[in-house]
Motif scaffolding. Structure first.
Motif, PDB file in Angstrom:
ATOM      1  N   LEU A  52      -8.783 -22.586  71.295  1.00 37.22           N
ATOM      2  CA  LEU A  52      -8.269 -24.118  71.187  1.00 37.22           C
ATOM      3  C   LEU A  52      -7.584 -24.013  71.631  1.00 37.22           C
ATOM      4  O   LEU A  52      -6.889 -25.244  72.444  1.00 37.22           O
ATOM      5  CB  LEU A  52      -8.121 -23.075  68.875  1.00 37.22           C
ATOM      6  CG  LEU A  52      -8.543 -23.166  68.452  1.00 37.22           C
ATOM      7  CD1 LEU A  52      -7.749 -22.399  67.119  1.00 37.22           C
ATOM      8  CD2 LEU A  52      -9.270 -24.356  67.742  1.00 37.22           C
ATOM      9  N   MET A  53      -7.062 -22.954  72.538  1.00 45.84           N
ATOM     10  CA  MET A  53      -6.034 -23.641  73.469  1.00 45.84           C
ATOM     11  C   MET A  53      -6.748 -24.258  74.773  1.00 45.84           C
ATOM     12  O   MET A  53      -6.434 -24.936  75.260  1.00 45.84           O
ATOM     13  CB  MET A  53      -5.242 -22.336  74.308  1.00 45.84           C
ATOM     14  CG  MET A  53      -4.108 -21.505  73.671  1.00 45.84           C
ATOM     15  SD  MET A  53      -3.293 -20.291  74.515  1.00 45.84           S
ATOM     16  CE  MET A  53      -2.645 -21.067  75.545  1.00 45.84           C
ATOM     17  N   PRO A  81       5.259 -25.586  70.720  1.00 49.74           N
ATOM     18  CA  PRO A  81       5.810 -24.593  69.431  1.00 49.74           C
ATOM     19  C   PRO A  81       5.061 -25.504  67.763  1.00 49.74           C
ATOM     20  O   PRO A  81       4.552 -24.820  67.214  1.00 49.74           O
ATOM     21  CB  PRO A  81       6.502 -25.216  68.997  1.00 49.74           C
ATOM     22  CG  PRO A  81       8.005 -25.587  70.369  1.00 49.74           C
ATOM     23  CD  PRO A  81       6.849 -26.154  71.173  1.00 49.74           C
ATOM     24  N   ALA A  82       4.741 -27.118  68.502  1.00 50.56           N
ATOM     25  CA  ALA A  82       3.839 -27.503  66.961  1.00 50.56           C
ATOM     26  C   ALA A  82       2.332 -26.834  67.131  1.00 50.56           C
ATOM     27  O   ALA A  82       2.008 -26.842  65.627  1.00 50.56           O
ATOM     28  CB  ALA A  82       3.816 -28.848  67.117  1.00 50.56           C
ATOM     29  N   PHE A  83       1.769 -26.728  68.478  1.00 51.31           N
ATOM     30  CA  PHE A  83       0.734 -26.379  68.148  1.00 51.31           C
ATOM     31  C   PHE A  83       0.782 -24.701  68.373  1.00 51.31           C
ATOM     32  O   PHE A  83      -0.387 -24.800  67.099  1.00 51.31           O
ATOM     33  CB  PHE A  83      -0.341 -26.037  70.355  1.00 51.31           C
ATOM     34  CG  PHE A  83      -1.159 -25.301  70.222  1.00 51.31           C
ATOM     35  CD1 PHE A  83      -2.491 -25.871  69.961  1.00 51.31           C
ATOM     36  CD2 PHE A  83      -1.055 -24.568  71.366  1.00 51.31           C
ATOM     37  CE1 PHE A  83      -3.524 -25.397  70.165  1.00 51.31           C
ATOM     38  CE2 PHE A  83      -2.066 -23.362  71.039  1.00 51.31           C
ATOM     39  CZ  PHE A  83      -3.166 -24.244  70.743  1.00 51.31           C
ATOM     40  N   ARG A  84       1.480 -23.733  68.361  1.00 52.22           N
ATOM     41  CA  ARG A  84       1.740 -22.461  68.498  1.00 52.22           C
ATOM     42  C   ARG A  84       1.528 -22.526  66.736  1.00 52.22           C
ATOM     43  O   ARG A  84       1.423 -21.590  65.830  1.00 52.22           O
ATOM     44  CB  ARG A  84       2.827 -22.093  68.955  1.00 52.22           C
ATOM     45  CG  ARG A  84       2.869 -20.428  68.860  1.00 52.22           C
ATOM     46  CD  ARG A  84       4.563 -20.226  69.432  1.00 52.22           C
ATOM     47  NE  ARG A  84       4.859 -18.231  69.172  1.00 52.22           N
ATOM     48  CZ  ARG A  84       5.015 -18.036  68.050  1.00 52.22           C
ATOM     49  NH1 ARG A  84       5.581 -18.426  67.621  1.00 52.22           N
ATOM     50  NH2 ARG A  84       5.038 -16.763  68.069  1.00 52.22           N
ATOM     51  N   HIS A  88      -1.447 -20.664  64.823  1.00 50.42           N
ATOM     52  CA  HIS A  88      -0.992 -19.320  64.060  1.00 50.42           C
ATOM     53  C   HIS A  88      -1.386 -19.190  62.212  1.00 50.42           C
ATOM     54  O   HIS A  88      -2.007 -18.226  62.036  1.00 50.42           O
ATOM     55  CB  HIS A  88       0.403 -18.707  63.717  1.00 50.42           C
ATOM     56  CG  HIS A  88       1.188 -17.993  65.440  1.00 50.42           C
ATOM     57  ND1 HIS A  88       0.192 -16.490  65.461  1.00 50.42           N
ATOM     58  CD2 HIS A  88       0.437 -17.970  66.427  1.00 50.42           C
ATOM     59  CE1 HIS A  88       0.283 -16.483  66.466  1.00 50.42           C
ATOM     60  NE2 HIS A  88       0.955 -17.219  67.782  1.00 50.42           N
ATOM     61  N   ALA A  89      -1.332 -20.543  62.264  1.00 53.83           N
ATOM     62  CA  ALA A  89      -1.459 -20.838  60.537  1.00 53.83           C
ATOM     63  C   ALA A  89      -3.051 -21.073  60.116  1.00 53.83           C
ATOM     64  O   ALA A  89      -3.913 -20.227  60.161  1.00 53.83           O
ATOM     65  CB  ALA A  89      -1.367 -21.814  60.156  1.00 53.83           C
ATOM     66  N   ASP A 159      -0.623 -11.451  74.604  1.00 62.22           N
ATOM     67  CA  ASP A 159       0.736 -12.155  74.244  1.00 62.22           C
ATOM     68  C   ASP A 159       0.884 -13.263  74.890  1.00 62.22           C
ATOM     69  O   ASP A 159       1.940 -14.285  73.655  1.00 62.22           O
ATOM     70  CB  ASP A 159       2.262 -11.477  75.386  1.00 62.22           C
ATOM     71  CG  ASP A 159       2.230  -9.880  75.764  1.00 62.22           C
ATOM     72  OD1 ASP A 159       1.740  -8.940  74.314  1.00 62.22           O
ATOM     73  OD2 ASP A 159       2.250  -9.216  76.202  1.00 62.22           O
ATOM     74  N   VAL A 160       0.266 -13.853  75.627  1.00 59.11           N
ATOM     75  CA  VAL A 160      -0.089 -15.450  75.382  1.00 59.11           C
ATOM     76  C   VAL A 160       0.595 -16.518  74.135  1.00 59.11           C
ATOM     77  O   VAL A 160       0.908 -17.158  74.273  1.00 59.11           O
ATOM     78  CB  VAL A 160      -1.463 -16.515  76.056  1.00 59.11           C
ATOM     79  CG1 VAL A 160      -1.343 -17.487  76.583  1.00 59.11           C
ATOM     80  CG2 VAL A 160      -1.523 -15.193  77.984  1.00 59.11           C
ATOM     81  N   PHE A 161      -0.334 -15.791  72.961  1.00 57.06           N
ATOM     82  CA  PHE A 161      -0.153 -15.923  72.691  1.00 57.06           C
ATOM     83  C   PHE A 161       0.671 -16.216  71.149  1.00 57.06           C
ATOM     84  O   PHE A 161       0.691 -16.808  70.106  1.00 57.06           O
ATOM     85  CB  PHE A 161      -2.123 -16.030  70.974  1.00 57.06           C
ATOM     86  CG  PHE A 161      -3.192 -15.999  71.807  1.00 57.06           C
ATOM     87  CD1 PHE A 161      -3.448 -17.362  72.048  1.00 57.06           C
ATOM     88  CD2 PHE A 161      -3.562 -15.154  72.124  1.00 57.06           C
ATOM     89  CE1 PHE A 161      -5.027 -17.632  73.093  1.00 57.06           C
ATOM     90  CE2 PHE A 161      -4.755 -15.474  73.030  1.00 57.06           C
ATOM     91  CZ  PHE A 161      -5.400 -15.838  73.335  1.00 57.06           C
ATOM     92  N   LEU A 162       1.583 -15.319  71.665  1.00 56.21           N
ATOM     93  CA  LEU A 162       2.894 -15.149  71.188  1.00 56.21           C
ATOM     94  C   LEU A 162       4.111 -15.702  71.868  1.00 56.21           C
ATOM     95  O   LEU A 162       5.598 -15.790  71.478  1.00 56.21           O
ATOM     96  CB  LEU A 162       2.858 -13.558  70.620  1.00 56.21           C
ATOM     97  CG  LEU A 162       1.596 -12.677  69.689  1.00 56.21           C
ATOM     98  CD1 LEU A 162       2.578 -11.523  69.804  1.00 56.21           C
ATOM     99  CD2 LEU A 162       1.695 -13.209  68.361  1.00 56.21           C
TER     100      LEU A 162
END
Length: 471
Positions: A52-53, A81-84, A88-89, A159-162
């Motif tokens: 997805l990234m 922030p919007a993408f993140r 996560h949803a 950690d990248v996804f967080l």
């Protein structure tokens, strides 16, 4: 002896969940324990969020390319922030799907850590003990940091996804597929990326010609890729590197939290980066499972020894996926799981098959491969190499210098295609279909007899007529 369950699976990743579900469908009583999130590395911390990234990072080139195709619109900006939040949803949704599938199959799920007490008993962190006729280790793997002072200041792939926000600059340490993918992703999202690797060329073990083109493409995108170099020292920006490591001030920053890091490389560069990302290898999640107490002699880095049927030297204990020294790929773990269930619960001995496993590296452009590299094939027998590089129509029209590679390695004796390598946009999609032909033993003449689909990049695979070299 009467057991509580027929199968206890330790690990809720792709392989463990598939084995649990399929075994339950045969009528077996199955339980599964997962101490973290259901879905494992692939769904929660690997393949899915990474892809997805990848998609998100590719939009950075749309504006420039679209202008050449006659489109006009304003400059865009990436909102991490919007993408993140959306990412996560989606991961929460997928975890829910996994849990629903297990529940629908009648698998009892324990949200707890499990360790082996003996060859037929699993002890949960809740204190409960469960006995099982068969125990399956499907605990996957985890990224590791190098053994250097202050390595905890750097991130790993989990950690990248967080990340709360994107760093302005990042140093990526490593030359494998994760390092290269993350370099391209972060570069596409607007991060200034420096990548260092101690070896002479990235993507060790892959085809030399293909990895060379990937390296060239990475540099062409503005990534500062440097080979033959490594980290010598790292610490906080205010650190005095002239002091011995033991005299440096203690660090209180949480491991993997990110933040400014000062790095000195073996080439003498001394610089502060907003973040450092270590992509320097993975190891199996087998520590502390109680395997050694059963008499299992764990292999290199903690891999569980198994035979061709995923059985360990302890007859009731099996292992699959990244916990073993097999290709660390999600489809391999799933294939292992299906063969395990066929063998143990359906009474059809089925060895795992790891021949001709295709793979894709989601750099920009992607690299898809199946079969032997040119170097591997030449070491085995006389071969012919059919290869072409060219500028693809879509980006050539837009004036971009991108190049792609299509390559077939052919046995001179049998005419079989021994390997296929593609470096191109959507190479992962192409190599999946090419893998069917290569796996079936298609010859070069079979490829030649196939009518091309025009105009496509992939048509070059069936129009290569003259060997580029023999050997």
């Amino acid at each position: 002896m009467a057991f509580d369950v027929d199968l206890f699976v330790i690990g809720g990743g792709s392989g463990g969940v598939r084995a649990a579900r399929m075994a339950a469908q045969t009528g077996a009583r199955v339980a599964l324990a997962e101490q973290s999130r259901m879905g494992g590395t692939c769904v929660i911390r690997g393949c899915v969020p990474k892809k997805l990234m990848v998609f998100a990072s590719q939009f950075s080139e749309v504006h420039e390319t679209a202008l050449r195709y006659g489109w006009t619109f304003g400059e865009g900006a990436f909102d991490w922030p919007a993408f993140r939040a959306h990412l996560h949803a989606e991961l929460d949704r997928l975890e829910g799907v996994y849990r629903k599938l297990l529940d629908g199959s009648g698998v009892r799920v324990h949200d707890a850590r499990a360790v082996l007490e003996d060859a037929h008993t699993v002890r949960l962190s809740t204190g409960e003990a469960v006995t099982a006729a068969h125990i399956l280790i499907a605990t996957g793997g985890r990224p590791v940091r190098p053994d250097i002072p202050c390595a905890g200041m750097g991130m790993v792939s989990d950690d990248v996804f967080l990340m709360e926000e994107l760093p302005r600059s990042v140093l990526i340490v490593g030359g494998g597929y994760i390092a290269c993918e993350m370099a391209c992703i972060l570069n596409g999202l607007g991060v200034e990326v420096t990548q260092i690797y101690r070896g002479a060329q990235i993507l060790r073990g892959f085809d030399e010609e293909a990895r060379g083109l990937v390296a060239e493409s990475i540099r062409a995108r503005g990534i500062d890729l440097r080979t033959g170099t490594d980290i010598k020292m790292m610490g906080a920006p205010e650190d005095d590197f002239d002091l011995p490591a033991g005299e440096q001030a203690p660090r209180s920053r949480p491991e993997g939290a990110g933040g400014p890091v000062r790095v000195k490389t073996t080439m003498g560069e001394d610089r502060v980066f907003d973040a450092v990302l270590f992509a320097t290898g993975r190891e199996p999640n087998t520590a502390g499972l109680g395997l050694e107490a059963l008499g299992l002699d764990l292999g290199r880095r903690g891999y569980v020894p198994v035979d061709g049927y995923s059985q360990t030297p302890v007859p009731s204990v099996y292992a699959l996926g990244d916990a073993t020294e097999r290709p660390a790929l999600t489809p391999v773990a799933i294939r292992d799981a299906m063969a395990f269930v066929r063998t143990v619960f359906e009474g059809v001995p089925t060895p795992v098959d790891h021949e001709m496993v295709p793979s894709a590296i989601f750099t920009q452009p992607e690299y898809g491969a199946v079969g032997l590299t040119e170097e591997e094939a030449r070491a085995r027998e006389p071969i012919e190499v059919y290869a072409t590089t060219f500028r693809p129509m879509r980006t050539a029209f837009a004036g971009r210098p991108d190049r792609v590679l299509m390559k077939l390695i052919v046995s001179q004796a049998t005419r079989k295609v021994l390997g296929c390598h593609i470096v191109a946009p959507e190479a992962g999609e192409m190599i999946q279909l090419a893998a069917v032909a290569v796996r079936m033993g298609a010859t070069k003449e079979d490829f030649d007899r196939t009518v091309a689909v025009h105009p496509t990049m992939a048509e070059e695979i069936v129009t290569l007529r003259t060997p580029a070299r023999r050997g």
